[in-house]
Design a protein around this motif. Structure first.
Motif, short mmCIF file in Angstrom:
data_model
loop_
_atom_site.label_atom_id
_atom_site.label_comp_id
_atom_site.label_asym_id
_atom_site.label_seq_id
_atom_site.Cartn_x
_atom_site.Cartn_y
_atom_site.Cartn_z
N PHE A 215 36.80 43.25 40.01
CA PHE A 215 36.08 43.87 38.89
C PHE A 215 34.90 44.69 39.43
CE2 PHE A 215 32.76 43.72 35.60
CZ PHE A 215 33.47 44.15 34.48
N HIS A 216 34.74 45.88 38.91
CA HIS A 216 33.63 46.76 39.31
C HIS A 216 32.45 46.55 38.37
CE1 HIS A 216 31.49 50.27 40.80
NE2 HIS A 216 31.31 50.66 39.54
N LYS A 222 28.76 47.08 42.52
CA LYS A 222 29.43 46.13 43.40
C LYS A 222 30.81 45.78 42.88
CE LYS A 222 27.45 42.67 45.32
NZ LYS A 222 26.72 41.41 45.58
N GLU A 223 31.69 45.44 43.80
CA GLU A 223 33.01 44.92 43.43
C GLU A 223 32.99 43.40 43.54
OE1 GLU A 223 36.30 46.61 45.47
OE2 GLU A 223 36.04 48.61 44.60
N LEU A 224 33.29 42.73 42.43
CA LEU A 224 33.32 41.27 42.39
C LEU A 224 34.78 40.81 42.43
CD1 LEU A 224 30.68 40.66 39.57
CD2 LEU A 224 30.30 40.90 42.03
N VAL A 225 35.07 39.85 43.29
CA VAL A 225 36.43 39.30 43.38
C VAL A 225 36.41 37.91 42.75
CG1 VAL A 225 38.33 38.69 44.90
CG2 VAL A 225 36.81 40.59 45.50
N GLU A 237 37.96 38.94 29.88
CA GLU A 237 37.46 37.65 29.41
C GLU A 237 37.03 36.78 30.59
OE1 GLU A 237 39.95 37.01 25.23
OE2 GLU A 237 40.84 36.38 27.14
N VAL A 238 37.77 36.84 31.69
CA VAL A 238 37.38 36.10 32.90
C VAL A 238 36.05 36.62 33.43
CG1 VAL A 238 38.00 35.64 35.31
CG2 VAL A 238 39.74 35.48 33.52
N ALA A 239 35.90 37.95 33.46
CA ALA A 239 34.64 38.54 33.93
C ALA A 239 33.47 38.13 33.03
CB ALA A 239 34.77 40.06 33.98
N ASP A 240 33.71 38.09 31.72
CA ASP A 240 32.66 37.69 30.78
C ASP A 240 32.28 36.23 30.98
OD1 ASP A 240 32.44 40.18 29.65
OD2 ASP A 240 33.81 39.77 28.00
#
Length: 336
Positions: A215-216, A222-225, A237-240
Motif C-alpha cells: 500500500f502506498h 512510503k510503501e507499506l507491506v 479495509e486491511v490498510a484502514d
C-alpha cells in the motif's frame, strides 16, 4: 485511595500527596480516609501486593463493558503495542535497560471501539515485545492489529488456531512464495497477493495461506507491506485496520500527559508497578464516568472536573450537570 487521589490530582510527590490529604482531611470522612503518614504510604508501596489492584482494574473494566453502547462493538478489533517509561538508572537499578538508562515497559491490549485497555502487563524495558505477547489473552474471532515486533511464528499460529485474524507489517527479508495474484483494487493499493511463508524461523506457518498487500501511503510517500491472515476483507479495509494503531499510540500519549506515570512516589519495583496500576484504574474509572454520565464531554474535561471536586461529597450527576439559565431580567451586581 490515596494513590488514586494522587493520580487524579497530579500530586508531585509522596510528601505533596500527604500534605494535600491533610489539608483536606475534613472532607475525607465519607471515604473512610483518616490522617495518612508518609512513612505508612511508603511502606505500603514497598510491600502491598499488586493482586488487589489488578482485581479492581478488571472489575471496573467489566462494568464498562456492560454499557449497552460498548457491548455491541467491543471485541471486534484489538490493538497490541507497548510503551516504555524511562527511569533514572541510579535510583531504579532493578530496571536496568541500557548503559545509562533504566526503564519499565507496559505491554497493552487495547480495544479501539471501547477506547480503553482491556489487558496490560508490566515488564522491564529490555523484555522484547515478541516474548511478552505470549501472555496476552486471545479471544476467538477477534482481529488483532500490531507492528513487526509481534510477527513470531508461534504467536501467529496461536491466533490462527483460535480462528482469529491478524493484521501486521511484514518484516524485511521475509521469503515467501506467491500462490495467487489478486486485482489491486482500491486507491493506493499497489499489489494484493496470496502467499506461503518460506522462512525457517516461521516453520509454524508452513503451508498456511496468508496475504501480502503493498500500500502506498501518501502522507510520507512510503510503501507499506501488510501481512495478514484475513482473506476476505478488501485491501483498503486491511490498510484502514492497520491505521487504527494510532489509537493505542494516542492512549499512551494521553496517560503520560495526564496521569502520574513519569515521576514515581517510590523507587522499588513494587512501588512503580502499583503507581502504574492505579493510573490504569484511574483511566478506566474516568472512561466509566464519561460513558455513563457525560458521553458528550472529552476525557480531559471529565478529568478536569473530577480533579477539582474529588473530595467533595456530592453526586456525580451534580458534577456534570449544566447550571440553570438565568432569567433575562436577572439583575447582576455592578462592580464600580
Amino acid at each position: 485511595m490515596a494513590l488514586l487521589i494522587g493520580q487524579l490530582t497530579g500530586a508531585s510527590s509522596l510528601r505533596g500527596l500527604v500534605e494535600q490529604l491533610d489539608a483536606q482531611s475534613h472532607k475525607g470522612y465519607h471515604l473512610g480516609l483518616k490522617s495518612v503518614r508518609r512513612s505508612t504510604l511508603a511502606e505500603a508501596n514497598q510491600k502491598r501486593s499488586t493482586a488487589v489492584y489488578y482485581d479492581v482494574f478488571y472489575r471496573l473494566l467489566a462494568r464498562l463493558s456492560r454499557q449497552k453502547e460498548l457491548r455491541e462493538v467491543m471485541g471486534q478489533v484489538q490493538l497490541i503495542d507497548s510503551t516504555t517509561i524511562s527511569l533514572c538508572k541510579s535510583q531504579y537499578q532493578w530496571a536496568n535497560f541500557r548503559e545509562h538508562k533504566s526503564g519499565i515497559k507496559i505491554h497493552t491490549l487495547y480495544d479501539p471501539n471501547a477506547v480503553t485497555p482491556i489487558y496490560f502487563e508490566m515488564t522491564k524495558a529490555k523484555v522484547h515485545d515478541g516474548k511478552a505477547v505470549a501472555n496476552i489473552p486471545v479471544f476467538k474471532g477477534v482481529t488483532y492489529v500490531f507492528d513487526r515486533a509481534y510477527n513470531g511464528g508461534e504467536w501467529l499460529k496461536k491466533l490462527m488456531d483460535e480462528d482469529c485474524f491478524f493484521v501486521g507489517r511484514m518484516k524485511l527479508g521475509t521469503t515467501y512464495e506467491v500462490i495467487e495474484t489478486r486485482e489491486a483494487a482500491g486507491q493506493n493499493v499497489i499489489s494484493d497477493e496470496l502467499i506461503h511463508i518460506k522462512n525457517r524461523t516461521n516453520d509454524r506457518l508452513k503451508n498456511r495461506l496468508l496475504r501480502r498487500i503493498v500500500f502506498h501511503r501518501e502522507s510520507d510517500q512510503k510503501e507499506l507491506v501488510f501481512f495478514t491472515s484475513d482473506l476476505k476483507r478488501t485491501a483498503l479495509e486491511v490498510a484502514d485496520l492497520y491505521k487504527q494503531r494510532w489509537q493505542i499510540e494516542l492512549f499512551f500519549k494521553w496517560i503520560k500527559q495526564n496521569l502520574k506515570i513519569k515521576r514515581f512516589y517510590g523507587t522499588s519495583e513494587n512501588a512503580v508497578k502499583l503507581q502504574i496500576l492505579v493510573a490504569m484504574i484511574s483511566y478506566v474509572l474516568l472512561r466509566l464516568i464519561q460513558q455513563s454520565l457525560c458521553p458528550d464531554k472529552s476525557l480531559i474535561q471529565v478529568s478536569t472536573r473530577i480533579k477539582s471536586l474529588i473530595l467533595e461529597k456530592m453526586p456525580l450527576l451534580e458534577v456534570f450537570r449544566k447550571p440553570p439559565d438565568l432569567p433575562d431580567d436577572f439583575l447582576q451586581l455592578r462592580l464600580i
